[in-house]
Design a protein around this motif. Structure first.
Motif, PDB file in Angstrom:
ATOM      1  N   LEU A  79       9.584  48.341 128.824  1.00 36.30           N
ATOM      2  CA  LEU A  79      10.328  48.839 129.988  1.00 36.30           C
ATOM      3  C   LEU A  79      11.266  47.770 130.546  1.00 36.30           C
ATOM      4  N   THR A  80      10.861  46.508 130.465  1.00 38.92           N
ATOM      5  CA  THR A  80      11.742  45.431 130.943  1.00 38.92           C
ATOM      6  C   THR A  80      13.008  45.401 130.085  1.00 38.92           C
ATOM      7  N   TRP A  83      15.256  48.266 131.000  1.00 34.17           N
ATOM      8  CA  TRP A  83      16.014  48.066 132.245  1.00 34.17           C
ATOM      9  C   TRP A  83      17.182  47.102 132.027  1.00 34.17           C
ATOM     10  N   GLN A 105      11.399  57.195 128.936  1.00 35.88           N
ATOM     11  CA  GLN A 105      10.432  56.832 129.989  1.00 35.88           C
ATOM     12  C   GLN A 105       9.025  57.256 129.615  1.00 35.88           C
TER      13      GLN A 105
ATOM     14  N   ARG B  22      12.040  43.122 135.251  1.00 33.90           N
ATOM     15  CA  ARG B  22      10.581  43.206 135.125  1.00 33.90           C
ATOM     16  C   ARG B  22       9.975  43.989 136.306  1.00 33.90           C
ATOM     17  N   ALA B  25      10.649  47.521 135.836  1.00 32.37           N
ATOM     18  CA  ALA B  25       9.783  48.039 134.776  1.00 32.37           C
ATOM     19  C   ALA B  25       8.399  48.364 135.342  1.00 32.37           C
ATOM     20  N   THR B  28       8.550  51.473 137.428  1.00 33.47           N
ATOM     21  CA  THR B  28       8.627  52.664 136.571  1.00 33.47           C
ATOM     22  C   THR B  28       7.234  53.029 136.053  1.00 33.47           C
TER      23      THR B  28
END
Lengths: 107, 206
Positions: A79-80, A83, A105, B22, B25, B28
């Motif tokens: 996820l990092t 982004w 997601q 981060r 993230a 999320t």
């Protein structure tokens, strides 16, 4: 001497602080558990300032989440990266969302 | 450092710092899993960025100076006495008050991290969280106090209290002379944040 000192120098600092408090209030971990993990991270820092302080906070938060089974390292890293990619795919001035990279997601 | 990626058709694209990316993230992940509520996060930020601060503690101190019954209540059960003024810790931590005076000066630190009585003082200042203060407050308190402009008589005892996740301290500084005619609100206005951590003293006209 009543200088109004802002506790956060960047939105992410406020965000990670608030997520930690919210998780604690929801019963995910005790504050003692948190203080131990955070204290351990802070031991490595010699520098002062909110950037260093909240960087340690962030590392400790990830560690607690992973160790206590609320997230996996892989989820966090994926996820990092998403982004970062979303930011680069978003024209300046527009809000950055994961939709910019068509991210599913599905963490 | 990450090189700027020019492979997209967005010459003025954004770049997030690593902690920014981060943190997003984590949000999320945690929101998706239902582990945190975005509204709760906003409320917490709003509270600590704007609403709670040393003005809360200053009211406690001023009342302790003016109201002997309240002072007794603080001595017996500081957590409840402070809660009766509407100031409650979010972590249900235990509050203790430390009275300056009678040859004793109290000063508070958290050597482990940055435990601090949020409900009465808000979030700690940068210096309280800094490695030098955390290391030196215990080792050389008088030197640290001097750097804050506080010089105590030689015979005054300095007591340093190490906060923990469970116990948070609020220093009740000495009421300055010449304030007999002031009401609680006027007194509260004199009480500084540092005086409630023990790195300052309350003065009139400072």
């Amino acid at each position: 001497m009543r200088e109004p000192e802002t506790p956060f120098e960047a939105p992410w600092q406020a965000q990670v602080f608030a997520m930690t408090v919210a998780m604690n209030e929801a019963g995910a971990f005790t504050w003692t558990r948190w203080a131990d993990a955070f204290g351990a991270e802070l031991q490595n820092d010699k520098a002062s300032g909110n950037a260093v302080y909240y960087a340690a906070w962030l590392r400790a938060f990830v560690r607690v989440l992973v160790e206590d089974g609320h997230a996996t390292s892989q989820e966090v890293e994926t996820l990092t990266a998403d982004w970062h990619a979303a930011a680069r795919a978003t024209p300046h001035g527009q809000p950055i969302t994961l939709a910019a990279v068509g991210c599913s997601q599905n963490a | 450092m990450r090189m700027h990626d020019h492979s997209h058709d967005h010459p003025h694209a954004n770049e997030l710092s690593d902690p920014e990316a981060r943190t997003r993230a984590l949000e999320t992940i945690l929101v998706q899993k239902g582990l945190v509520d975005p509204e709760a996060i906003d409320e917490i930020i709003e509270t600590y960025a704007k609403r709670v601060g040393p003005q809360n503690g200053a009211q406690v101190v001023a009342r302790a100076w003016c109201d002997p019954q309240f002072a007794d209540a603080l001595r017996q059960d500081a957590t409840s006495a402070i809660a009766s003024m509407g100031f409650q810790g979010r972590q249900a931590e235990h509050m203790e008050v430390l009275w300056n005076g009678d040859g004793v000066h109290n000063m508070v630190v958290c050597t482990l991290c940055s435990c601090y009585p949020w409900a009465v003082l808000g979030l700690p200042p940068v210096w309280y969280k800094s490695p030098p203060y955390r290391a030196r407050a215990v080792a050389e308190p008088r030197k640290v106090l001097a750097e804050f402009g506080v010089t105590l008589p030689k015979k005054t005892k300095v007591r340093v209290w190490d906060s923990t996740a469970e116990v948070r301290y609020l220093v009740i500084p000495e009421r300055p002379p010449g304030t007999e005619g002031l009401d609680e609100a006027a007194l509260a206005a004199l009480v500084t944040r540092d005086s409630m951590i023990g790195t300052g003293i309350v003065e009139v006209g400072s």
